[in-house]
Each structure stands twice: as structure tokens, then as C-alpha cells.
Design an enzyme around this catalytic site. Structure first.
Site, short mmCIF file in Angstrom:
data_model
loop_
_atom_site.label_atom_id
_atom_site.label_comp_id
_atom_site.label_asym_id
_atom_site.label_seq_id
_atom_site.Cartn_x
_atom_site.Cartn_y
_atom_site.Cartn_z
N GLY A 56 0.84 -1.19 0.00
CA GLY A 56 0.00 0.00 0.00
C GLY A 56 0.88 1.23 0.00
O GLY A 56 2.03 1.18 0.42
N CYS A 104 6.23 -0.03 7.26
CA CYS A 104 5.83 1.12 6.46
C CYS A 104 6.97 1.48 5.52
O CYS A 104 8.14 1.47 5.92
CB CYS A 104 5.51 2.29 7.39
N GLU A 147 -3.31 2.86 5.60
CA GLU A 147 -3.29 3.89 4.56
C GLU A 147 -4.20 5.06 4.92
O GLU A 147 -3.85 6.22 4.67
CB GLU A 147 -3.64 3.30 3.20
#
Length: 181
Positions: A56, A104, A147
């Protein structure tokens, strides 16, 4: 079989913003123009996400302060979920809370057990302005929540407490990409 382009195949890879960049902690603005520039942004986001090995990517991670994210993420049954959302809103996060590994692209190499709900529903639009609702469970629900957090100026480390938070932040300080000084 449906023929189409592979997301990101005509996009360009953009530089990733890393923890410490002020754009990562500022809430993103609503998209108002559903045009060719938005389509190009989505394409660049897919190219960047794939180049970085992510599942993502939010627009502010590449320095664009707009409410857009892309994803290519499996759920816990290994079903692939591929798409993008413009002006997304997390409308439901429920079910049991699961503490699972989370990382992340803006904190490369750092991962921590992060609590997230096991079910999530996000409403938004496609790049063409069509209203959509995306439902996720398991790992895909985690991705949707992650997200949406980005677009509000949040990071997964904001959900950490105690020892997990201290360890993650210590790892950030020691990371080769961390700003010094």
C-alpha cells in the site's frame, strides 16, 4: 480474459518520503479534480509502491498532500486485493483487535506488533469519480486502516505504546536512513 494495463506499468517511480518529513504528519487535502493529473498520480503511486516492495502507498508518502492511496494486498486467505481510493474515509473498523507485524515504506526496515481491528470498511471514489466501498478482513483490513492513517497525518508507530514504541523509535534512530543532527 480481460485485457488491460498492469497498474504502474506506465508510471514513474517517485522518491519516498521518510519519517521526519513534515508532509507525513500533516493531514492531506481532498481531491477536487478527477482528471488526467490524478490518473498519472495513481499510476506513479503503483509504480513507486511496486518498486519499494510494498502492499500500500499513500500520496503523502511521495510528497503529494492529497487524499489518495493505492494497494495490492492479500487478506488472510491469500486473496489478492488490488485498487486505489480517492478521498477515502474509514467508515468502520471493528471485530477483534489483532496485534500483528506492521511496517511502512516511510520507515524502511522497521516493523512492530501493532494493534488493528480485524475488519475495515472504507468508502471513497475511483480516479474517475465513481463511488466505491472497499471491505477488508485480516491483513487487508490492516492495510486499509494503515493507509487511511497516513492520509490523516498518522503513522503506525502512533498506535504503539510502552516497550514496543520505545523499541521501534530506537530502531528508527539507528536506521541508516534516519536524519542525524
Amino acid at each position: 480474459m480481460r485485457r488491460g494495463t498492469i497498474p504502474g506499468s506506465s508510471g514513474r517511480v517517485r522518491p519516498m518520503r521518510l519519517l521526519g518529513d513534515p508532509g507525513l504528519v500533516a493531514p492531506c487535502e481532498e481531491v477536487t479534480a478527477f482528471d488526467a493529473d490524478l490518473a498519472a498520480l495513481v499510476e506513479d503511486m503503483f509504480a513507486t509502491m511496486y518498486a519499494a516492495g510494498g502492499v500500500g502507498l499513500a500520496a503523502n508518502q511521495i510528497g503529494v498532500p492529497l487524499r489518495v492511496f493505492v494497494y495490492d494486498c492479500p487478506d488472510d486467505e491469500d486473496r489478492r486485493h488490488l485498487g486505489h481510493l480517492v478521498n477515502p474515509r474509514l467508515v468502520a473498523a471493528e471485530g477483534i483487535t489483532v496485534r500483528g507485524p506492521e511496517g511502512c515504506l516511510s520507515l524502511p526496515g522497521i516493523e512492530a506488533g501493532t494493534p488493528r481491528f480485524d475488519e475495515a470498511v472504507v468508502e471513497g471514489f475511483t480516479m474517475d469519480g465513481e463511488a466505491v466501498q472497499v471491505r477488508g478482513t485480516g491483513f487487508f483490513a490492516r492495510c486499509l486502516q494503515h493507509e487511511c492513517d497516513h492520509l490523516g497525518g498518522g503513522l503506525y508507530v502512533d498506535h504503539l505504546t510502552g516497550l514496543r514504541r520505545r523499541r521501534a523509535l530506537r530502531a528508527v534512530r539507528r536506521a541508516p536512513w534516519a536524519e542525524t543532527g
